[in-house]
Design a protein around this motif. Structure first.
Motif, short mmCIF file in Angstrom:
data_model
loop_
_atom_site.label_atom_id
_atom_site.label_comp_id
_atom_site.label_asym_id
_atom_site.label_seq_id
_atom_site.Cartn_x
_atom_site.Cartn_y
_atom_site.Cartn_z
N THR A 50 34.98 41.38 47.12
CA THR A 50 34.92 41.67 45.70
C THR A 50 35.64 42.98 45.36
O THR A 50 35.51 43.98 46.07
CB THR A 50 33.45 41.77 45.25
N ASP A 51 36.37 42.96 44.27
CA ASP A 51 36.97 44.17 43.73
C ASP A 51 35.85 45.03 43.14
O ASP A 51 35.12 44.57 42.26
CB ASP A 51 37.99 43.81 42.65
N THR B 231 35.97 45.62 39.05
CA THR B 231 35.85 44.50 38.11
C THR B 231 34.86 43.43 38.56
O THR B 231 34.55 42.52 37.80
CB THR B 231 37.21 43.83 37.89
N GLN B 232 34.39 43.50 39.80
CA GLN B 232 33.47 42.51 40.35
C GLN B 232 34.07 41.10 40.41
O GLN B 232 33.35 40.12 40.49
CB GLN B 232 32.15 42.49 39.57
N SER B 233 35.39 41.00 40.33
CA SER B 233 36.07 39.73 40.57
C SER B 233 36.59 39.74 42.00
O SER B 233 36.45 40.74 42.72
CB SER B 233 37.21 39.54 39.57
N SER B 234 37.19 38.65 42.45
CA SER B 234 37.70 38.60 43.82
C SER B 234 38.77 39.68 44.02
O SER B 234 39.59 39.92 43.13
CB SER B 234 38.32 37.22 44.10
N ASN B 235 38.73 40.29 45.19
CA ASN B 235 39.81 41.24 45.50
C ASN B 235 41.03 40.48 45.99
O ASN B 235 41.00 39.26 46.16
CB ASN B 235 39.35 42.30 46.51
N ARG B 236 42.13 41.19 46.21
CA ARG B 236 43.40 40.54 46.55
C ARG B 236 43.29 39.68 47.80
O ARG B 236 43.73 38.52 47.82
CB ARG B 236 44.50 41.59 46.72
N ASP C 85 39.80 51.78 32.97
CA ASP C 85 38.92 51.01 33.86
C ASP C 85 38.05 50.04 33.07
O ASP C 85 37.81 48.91 33.49
CB ASP C 85 38.04 51.96 34.67
N GLY D 91 40.93 36.54 40.28
CA GLY D 91 40.79 37.80 41.00
C GLY D 91 41.77 38.84 40.52
O GLY D 91 42.77 38.55 39.83
N ARG D 92 41.47 40.09 40.85
CA ARG D 92 42.37 41.22 40.56
C ARG D 92 43.21 41.45 41.80
O ARG D 92 42.67 41.77 42.87
CB ARG D 92 41.55 42.46 40.22
#
Length: 329
Positions: free
Chosen positions: A170-171, A174-179, A223, A244-245
């Motif tokens: 997790t990023d 942002t709490q989205s998937s990381n790269r 941010d 994801g970010r």
């Protein structure tokens, strides 16, 4: 001499009486030692934070369960001893089939040491259990199959594993998937689409003039913009899509089973929702826009890199054409 005889007899009992007395004293000592051992064994069982159990496979009867059962499962041991279904009823519904199948495997393997399933304790809490089981090697007169086991509460371990997994995938901002996690999921989706000859769409999204937002309103506000766009992306995408970010102000999405035409509608909705976002800083209100590049898998695509390259080129074309738009590549 005759007057002293009773005293002599009293101090020196007959051999038979002495042997009986010694045997009685020995028996009393053995009873005391057995009692001490029983108390020690009971104390040890009370202190072990794991459920020790024994189960008769043929009669489907629990023969023994240790005191930890009531602490971990929160249910009276007497009910389990009376009815094996008490165990079944305590298992989390999604895990019941696995718990029963893995128990039956002990008949073939002799031991199953990797059983993990969830239970619903009497207080309603869901707990993870590691339940190892073995066929008892002690010969039974009637050749009964006795399974013995040890069940431990591993809820804290599972929670820690889940948190470590979340941090690894997790990023943080942002709490989205990381790269890394995003591209792992995207690669899996790409391979599935190629194997099943199914459609797949790939989207890149870049925030327009993000450096200007940071320079004008500060990085903290920047941010916050990233967080709001991530939340919008997760809200708009379908179940099963991956979002994801993958860079500073760059996001990506994969749409399994989705043609570019359908993905275009999702991207347009995402564009509208982002345009509706409103931000304020020191009494100044501002909005943001994004440029998106969208493409779909083709027979010529041999790797995920080719989809990424086309989406990337389309996104930069959207930038050159004036930003705040979607370009298909």
């Amino acid at each position: 001499m005759v007057k002293n005889t009773p005293t002599t007899l009293a101090c020196n009992p007959p051999p038979e009486a002495a042997q009986t007395l010694l045997a009685l004293m020995h028996a009393q000592g053995e009873v005391a030692r057995l009692s001490e051992r029983e108390q020690l064994f009971s104390s040890l069982l009370d202190s072990v934070n794991a459920v020790l159990w024994a189960f008769d496979w043929e009669s489907r009867q629990v023969l023994y369960v240790s005191p930890a059962y009531e602490r971990i499962f929160g249910r009276p041991a007497g009910l389990l001893l009376a009815d094996f279904n008490e165990w079944r009823d305590s298992i989390y519904p999604d895990d019941l089939d696995y718990a029963e199948r893995s128990l039956a495997q002990v008949l073939e393997k002799g031991a199953v040491e990797d059983r993990e399933y969830r239970i619903i304790a009497a207080d309603g809490q869901v707990r993870w259990i590691s339940d190892k089981c073995f066929i008892s090697q002690q010969a039974m007169p009637d050749q009964r199959v006795i399974i013995v086991g040890m069940a431990e509460d591993i809820t804290e371990k599972k929670q820690l594993e889940g948190e470590l997994q979340r941090l690894a995938t997790t990023d943080v901002l942002t709490q989205s998937s990381n790269r890394r996690h995003f591209f792992e999921c995207a690669q899996h989706a790409f391979e599935t689409a190629r194997r099943e000859q199914a459609p797949l769409a790939f989207l890149l999204l870049d925030i327009d003039d993000f450096k200007q937002i940071n320079d004008t309103y500060g990085h903290q506000e920047g941010d916050y913009v990233l967080q709001r766009i991530a939340d919008t992306g997760k809200a708009v995408l379908r179940r099963g899509d991956q979002f994801g970010r993958i860079g500073g102000e760059e996001f990506a999405a994969v749409f399994p089973g989705c043609t570019p035409e359908i993905a275009q509608h999702i991207a347009e909705r995402l564009q509208r929702e982002i345009q509706r976002l409103s931000f304020s800083h020191d009494d100044k209100v501002f909005g943001v826009t994004v440029s998106q590049g969208l493409t779909g898998i083709t027979e010529a695509d041999e790797s995920l890199d080719s989809l990424f390259a086309r989406a990337d080129a389309a996104m930069y074309q959207a930038k050159r054409q004036g930003k705040n738009q979607i370009v298909r590549g």
